[in-house]
Scaffold this motif. Sequence first.
Motif, PDB file in Angstrom:
ATOM      1  N   LEU A 259      -3.986  21.084 -79.442  1.00 13.90           N
ATOM      2  CA  LEU A 259      -4.380  19.745 -79.891  1.00 13.90           C
ATOM      3  C   LEU A 259      -3.821  19.419 -81.267  1.00 13.90           C
ATOM      4  O   LEU A 259      -3.561  18.247 -81.570  1.00 13.90           O
ATOM      5  N   SER A 261      -0.886  20.272 -82.211  1.00  4.95           N
ATOM      6  CA  SER A 261       0.465  19.815 -81.874  1.00  4.95           C
ATOM      7  C   SER A 261       0.428  18.410 -81.281  1.00  4.95           C
ATOM      8  O   SER A 261       1.277  17.560 -81.599  1.00  4.95           O
ATOM      9  N   ARG A 262      -0.562  18.136 -80.436  1.00  5.62           N
ATOM     10  CA  ARG A 262      -0.683  16.795 -79.847  1.00  5.62           C
ATOM     11  C   ARG A 262      -1.001  15.755 -80.924  1.00  5.62           C
ATOM     12  O   ARG A 262      -0.495  14.623 -80.868  1.00  5.62           O
ATOM     13  N   SER A 265       2.142  14.913 -82.594  1.00  9.06           N
ATOM     14  CA  SER A 265       2.980  14.079 -81.730  1.00  9.06           C
ATOM     15  C   SER A 265       2.505  12.633 -81.763  1.00  9.06           C
ATOM     16  O   SER A 265       3.313  11.693 -81.823  1.00  9.06           O
ATOM     17  N   ARG A 266       1.176  12.436 -81.706  1.00  3.78           N
ATOM     18  CA  ARG A 266       0.646  11.074 -81.801  1.00  3.78           C
ATOM     19  C   ARG A 266       0.969  10.458 -83.158  1.00  3.78           C
ATOM     20  O   ARG A 266       1.277   9.258 -83.259  1.00  3.78           O
ATOM     21  N   GLU A 358      -7.237  12.075 -80.197  1.00  4.76           N
ATOM     22  CA  GLU A 358      -6.732  13.445 -80.280  1.00  4.76           C
ATOM     23  C   GLU A 358      -7.437  14.205 -81.404  1.00  4.76           C
ATOM     24  O   GLU A 358      -7.781  15.385 -81.255  1.00  4.76           O
ATOM     25  N   SER A 378      -3.553  20.284 -70.360  1.00  7.45           N
ATOM     26  CA  SER A 378      -2.886  19.418 -71.335  1.00  7.45           C
ATOM     27  C   SER A 378      -3.074  19.903 -72.762  1.00  7.45           C
ATOM     28  O   SER A 378      -2.370  19.453 -73.665  1.00  7.45           O
ATOM     29  N   TYR A 379      -4.031  20.819 -72.983  1.00  7.40           N
ATOM     30  CA  TYR A 379      -4.272  21.319 -74.329  1.00  7.40           C
ATOM     31  C   TYR A 379      -3.413  22.535 -74.657  1.00  7.40           C
ATOM     32  O   TYR A 379      -3.422  22.988 -75.807  1.00  7.40           O
ATOM     33  N   GLU A 572       4.552  17.421 -71.143  1.00 11.70           N
ATOM     34  CA  GLU A 572       4.644  17.180 -72.582  1.00 11.70           C
ATOM     35  C   GLU A 572       4.741  18.492 -73.356  1.00 11.70           C
ATOM     36  O   GLU A 572       5.512  18.607 -74.312  1.00 11.70           O
ATOM     37  N   ALA A 573       3.968  19.521 -72.927  1.00  8.63           N
ATOM     38  CA  ALA A 573       3.996  20.805 -73.622  1.00  8.63           C
ATOM     39  C   ALA A 573       5.371  21.456 -73.530  1.00  8.63           C
ATOM     40  O   ALA A 573       5.876  22.024 -74.509  1.00  8.63           O
ATOM     41  N   ARG A 613       8.012  11.822 -75.161  1.00 10.22           N
ATOM     42  CA  ARG A 613       6.560  11.747 -74.989  1.00 10.22           C
ATOM     43  C   ARG A 613       6.137  10.374 -74.485  1.00 10.22           C
ATOM     44  O   ARG A 613       5.277  10.262 -73.599  1.00 10.22           O
ATOM     45  N   GLN A 617       4.422   9.071 -70.967  1.00  8.42           N
ATOM     46  CA  GLN A 617       3.255   8.200 -70.892  1.00  8.42           C
ATOM     47  C   GLN A 617       3.529   7.000 -69.991  1.00  8.42           C
ATOM     48  O   GLN A 617       2.654   6.573 -69.223  1.00  8.42           O
TER      49      GLN A 617
END
Length: 703
Positions: A259, A261-262, A265-266, A358, A378-379, A572-573, A613, A617
């Motif tokens: 998360l 990393s997510r 990314s966001r 996130e 997804s995590y 995405e990962a 990314r 989406q």
Amino acid sequence: MGPFFNRAAQEIQSSFTVFFRDLSWLYAPRLSALGFSIRTTIAALVALAIALWMELGQPQWAPMTVWIVAQGTLGESLSKARWRVAGTLGGIVSAIALASAFPQAPWLFFPALAVWIGLCTALGTLVHNFRSYAFVLTAYTCSIVSLSAQAQPDQVFSIAMARGTYILLGVICGTVADMACRSNVPAKARAAIRSQLQQIVLEAANASRDILLEHGTPESDLHNIFSLSLSLSDRIEFSAIEVGRTRGIVDYARATLGLASRLMSRALGMRSRLGAVTRRSARTQELLQDAAGLLDRLRADIDDEKALQALRQAVLALIGRCQEDVEQTVNLPRAESDSGTVFNDRILIQGLQLTLTELQHLLGCLAGDPGEDPRAESYRLARPRNWYAAIHNGLRSCAAVLMAAYVWEVTAWPDGPLFITFVSVVCARFASFSNTVLASSAFFSGAVWAAIAAIIPVFLVMPATASYAMLCLTISVPMLIGGLATRTPALAARAASFSNFFPYLIGLDNHSRINEAEWFNTVFALLSGLGFGVLVFRYVFPFQLTRFYRNFRLDLLSDLRLIGRNRRSMTEAVWVGRIVLGMEQLIAHTKATSSGSNDRWLHAAFSMMTVGRNLLQIQAYRGQNSLPENARAILSRLCQSFASPFTGPEALELQSRDALESFSTMETVETNSNLRLLLSSITGCLIIISSELGRRNDILEGT
């Protein structure tokens, strides 16, 4: 003359200060480093004593194994010990098979050995941590055992069993000493995990705050956060060994790293939105400031459970405010909602809402909230396999063994098998390192220091006495120094080589000692093999920056096409992981000569990450049933353009902007509020993609 002597005295004093400060690891070591050095030295000497008592043929391999499996944490030591045993067994079995299949047939044996070492090296490149070590250990254990049996192929089984015995002995001695000298391991492991997670969360939060405030953030700092997340995710498996049955902590730790990393990314997506949407209302600017303030609070609240819970509630409240503002912009009267500022606000607030969501999940996993699912796919972070590197590493190792075998065949060198063995060790062991030349050179340097340190026991002590106590007193000092150096990051690579080879170069035996001529021949074979390995890395499939740029660019464009085709394998990962690994390899080879071109390349890589990314989406939005068919058709055409190898960057930018204009129009005339929210979400993704494609990108342009 006075000022001259004063300056000279100051320079001399400064030089001595720097010199002694650099040696502080030796005269003022950390307690943890001192403890590591003492217990490993004692374990190595005990293993050597048992090997001599058992009258093993090459007892020095037992203390060598102790030093090889010794690591900074118990989890690492146990993991490496387990995989060392597995790799040794694999090498023994393959050595017996090769020696049995090709007795007295060198021109069949050496190609088969080279192919096997190349295959093991390639497989070791495809995995990581000590699983990679097990594969390369299989390779050079096979080389050691089978080459030792070349003169007497009928003795290969006895040689293999002997090697397995002293490897197992060293593993047991090292593991027992490590476990006996550590207390309260699970609690310390949990504290270490907590500290590491707090570090990565704070770094991600600080970088996200700077992006929301539109402060410049260096690309290298952003890379460090992604790289640290991936590195800590790899190390979590060692912590899992230490914490024992409380595996839930490990699951939440893995989710937290993913998360983090997510979140980054966001935040990169928000950077694109803020750059593309410059007009915004004061209320939206206030939301951005409030979000940055919450991220800033994290440093003070992260250690306090109640304060962290209050912060999570504040983040949840801000998400609610964002949702209310988005709905308000949708429900405004037509005359007001057609305003460009209102549309811009909606795009920015939706992006901020995604970022805060996130953050909310990140803080929940950090706190171990039962409401979070830490095992959600997804995590998780991914480390994609690099087949290109695996093939090249395998071919290089195969070629190196064949060249070394040819040297032995032509020269009839008596120590040729030893030379081939160490060539195999270097070319297999360091093939998967980011900078192979640097790693193998440090390994060679450590072996040189081991040879120098071995002179005293070999030439002065062992000829004068046969007392084991005197031998221990002599060799324990270099071992202790090597152990201290091993726990010093700047010296770790050389020190590991020194600690490994120092017991080997003493040349111990039960009934005799190594003579001077034999010692010099052994040292020459060792250094020649290691030096030959360094040359192989430098000249056989060497790292070339231009080739790396080209191959990495082709890989990313290929993966981007897979995203355009909506292949499930490209998640995405995987997408983020491939880019981060490429950045690591670039920085490993160019950190000493950082230049503006590298900064541009990092910026281009992050830009590609953001494009990929958001395309992922869009693929998710494209599958929603509520999306109108005309909108789905526009997205399908755009994805087909990304999937085609014949669409250039200019065409991609043009089609992205056309799709953006179409969705902006549809979003403006749409009356259904839920559908309008969906269309504006897609529009936000298209804004990011078109904005990133509109900037100079060295990867897309191939410059």
